[in-house]
Design an enzyme around this catalytic site. Structure first.
Site, short mmCIF file in Angstrom:
data_model
loop_
_atom_site.label_atom_id
_atom_site.label_comp_id
_atom_site.label_asym_id
_atom_site.label_seq_id
_atom_site.Cartn_x
_atom_site.Cartn_y
_atom_site.Cartn_z
N HIS A 153 -30.05 20.31 61.73
CA HIS A 153 -30.28 18.98 61.15
C HIS A 153 -29.10 18.58 60.27
CE1 HIS A 153 -33.16 15.73 59.78
NE2 HIS A 153 -32.07 15.54 59.03
N GLN A 186 -32.25 4.72 61.73
CA GLN A 186 -32.35 4.91 60.27
C GLN A 186 -33.20 3.84 59.58
OE1 GLN A 186 -30.26 7.09 57.59
NE2 GLN A 186 -32.21 6.34 56.83
N HIS A 228 -37.32 12.53 61.76
CA HIS A 228 -37.43 12.57 60.30
C HIS A 228 -38.88 12.19 59.99
CE1 HIS A 228 -33.06 12.47 60.27
NE2 HIS A 228 -33.04 12.56 58.95
N GLU A 268 -40.78 12.24 55.24
CA GLU A 268 -39.82 12.63 54.20
C GLU A 268 -40.12 11.79 52.95
OE1 GLU A 268 -35.66 12.04 55.02
OE2 GLU A 268 -35.02 13.26 53.30
N TRP A 310 -26.32 10.88 50.11
CA TRP A 310 -27.56 11.55 49.69
C TRP A 310 -27.31 12.84 48.93
CZ3 TRP A 310 -26.83 9.43 54.58
CH2 TRP A 310 -27.58 8.29 54.86
#
Ligand code: FE2
Length: 423
Positions: A56, A151, A209, A212, A314
């Site tokens: 990942h 995203q 994802h 999260e 991030w």
């Protein structure tokens, strides 16, 4: 006569063996190989492992820390907003160049296979163009697997679904998603049904994802497990992060985990990132946000550690060393039993390779001749020390060498060098 012999190393299972390599393949793993070799690597006393695998990562964003500015709040959401600016500014060449630099770091650390999510949100798809070019540039020495990652949401972004399909048509390998970022729980669940169907129709793997968030009611993982089972996708689906599971009600989890186990899906927590991004809305006690690793493993669910981010919107640190990832994961998941510590090493090698479907992986006759020689005596010591990678071999070629990390000492009555190894 063989091309390369790695002589006398200790394998992760404790066996001591020579490894003979011809071309791109391992031709023998046994003690006392007498064949002559074009090149010999002396590995006696050192751990010889199959290469590290990162299941990942975000290669399109890596090494961009501070562009256009740093993430002041440190939150996931500010990171996403910053990335939204960066992806429209960065050129294809810049992203390829940053990716190549990162892959250099990876190779030096014995990290030879990476699954990277690629943002498919912007209509220009420069991210996809760049990562496809990078995949070809590094192909001779590093396996780069790409995930089409919407995203900003499959449905929430204006052309989210169409652009994801375009990316798959361009040659991206895996179907991604972000259900907790869709507008509603219903749309999140619908996105998973849609994405799993796309993957089933195209014969692709899925990596989502998933949940999260610190929201204990973010429960998309149950839909992902259900679709995995319904469409017969066992062994081809991974849920990345699953951080909401940290905060879920225990009774619900007692139902959820067997469902995940039955489905045949895998889990990919990302401890470096989970520990810095989750719990940001808490005061004290502050949640840690790592999913339930040991509890899933106890039910036979494959769980691998992922890196996720290095020097990007991030995460402001990172080294491309999967042993850093295993070290953090071991601590946050409290995996301190000897078997658990050793398992943390397996998670960043064999388990990750299995989760991303890497073919011909391992140290056995017929496997691809890719391996790493570490200045450690065994897997647990490797996690403890995160030591020098004395040699890295990719597809039969020596691609990196490092010196041992011994220090020279100047102390009265003490030896002149110090090693931190205990074995
Ligand atoms: Fe990620």
């Amino acid at each position: 006569m063989v091309d390369l012999i790695v002589r006398g190393g200790t394998l992760p299972d404790g066996r001591v063996a020579d490894i003979a390599i011809t071309g791109e393949r391992i031709v023998a793993v046994e003690q006392g190989i007498t064949a002559e070799a074009g090149t010999t690597i002396e590995a006696a006393g050192h751990l010889v492992s199959p290469p590290f695998v990162d299941p990942h990562f975000h290669m399109d964003a890596t090494l961009s820390y501070g562009i256009p500015r740093v993430n002041a709040s440190g939150t996931l959401l500010e990171g996403i907003a910053l990335w939204g600016e960066l992806r429209d500014q960065a050129t294809v060449d810049e992203m390829v160049e940053r990716g190549l630099r990162y892959c250099d770091w990876a190779v030096s650390m014995g990290l030879l296979a990476i699954r990277s999510h690629v943002d498919t949100t912007p209509d220009h798809l420069n991210t996809v163009t760049a990562m496809l070019e990078l995949r070809e540039r590094v192909r001779p020495y590093l396996d780069l697997q790409l995930v089409a990652f919407p995203q900003d949401g499959l449905y929430r972004a204006p052309n989210g679904r169409a652009n994801l399909i375009r990316a798959l048509d361009m040659g991206v390998d895996v179907v991604g998603g972000i259900p907790h970022f869709e507008r509603t729980m219903e749309e999140g669940a619908a996105s998973l049904r849609d994405l799993c169907r796309i993957a089933a129709d195209r014969g692709l793997m899925v990596d989502i994802h998933c949940d999260e968030t610190d929201d204990p009611l973010s429960r998309h993982v149950e839909t992902l497990a259900c679709e995995t089972q319904r469409l017969g996708l066992a062994g081809r689906v991974a849920g990345s992060h699953l951080t909401s599971m940290h905060s879920m009600d225990n009774y619900y989890v007692s139902k959820l985990l067997p469902l995940i186990a039955e489905s045949g899906m895998a889990a990919i927590p990302n401890p470096l990132i989970n520990i810095v991004l989750q719990g940001r809305h808490d005061s004290y006690p502050k949640r840690r946000g790592l999913t339930r690793v040991k509890e899933m493993q106890a039910l036979g669910i494959p769980v691998g550690w992922g890196q996720d981010c290095v020097l990007d919107p991030w995460y402001s640190l990172g080294t491309a060393d999967m042993l850093d990832v295993a070290f953090m994961g071991l601590h946050v998941a409290q995996m301190t039993h000897p078997a658990e510590m050793a398992r943390c090493f397996t998670m960043v090698t064999e388990t990750n390779a299995a989760i991303i479907g890497l073919p011909d992986y391992g140290l056995h006759k017929g496997a691809l001749a890719s391996l790493v020689v570490l200045d450690a005596g065994n897997p647990t010591e490797a996690v403890r020390l995160r030591p020098a990678r004395l040699a890295v071999v990719s597809r039969g070629k020596v691609v990196a060498r490092s010196a041992p990390g011994d220090a020279a000492l100047s102390l009265p009555g003490r030896p002149g060098t110090v090693r931190r190894r205990a074995s």
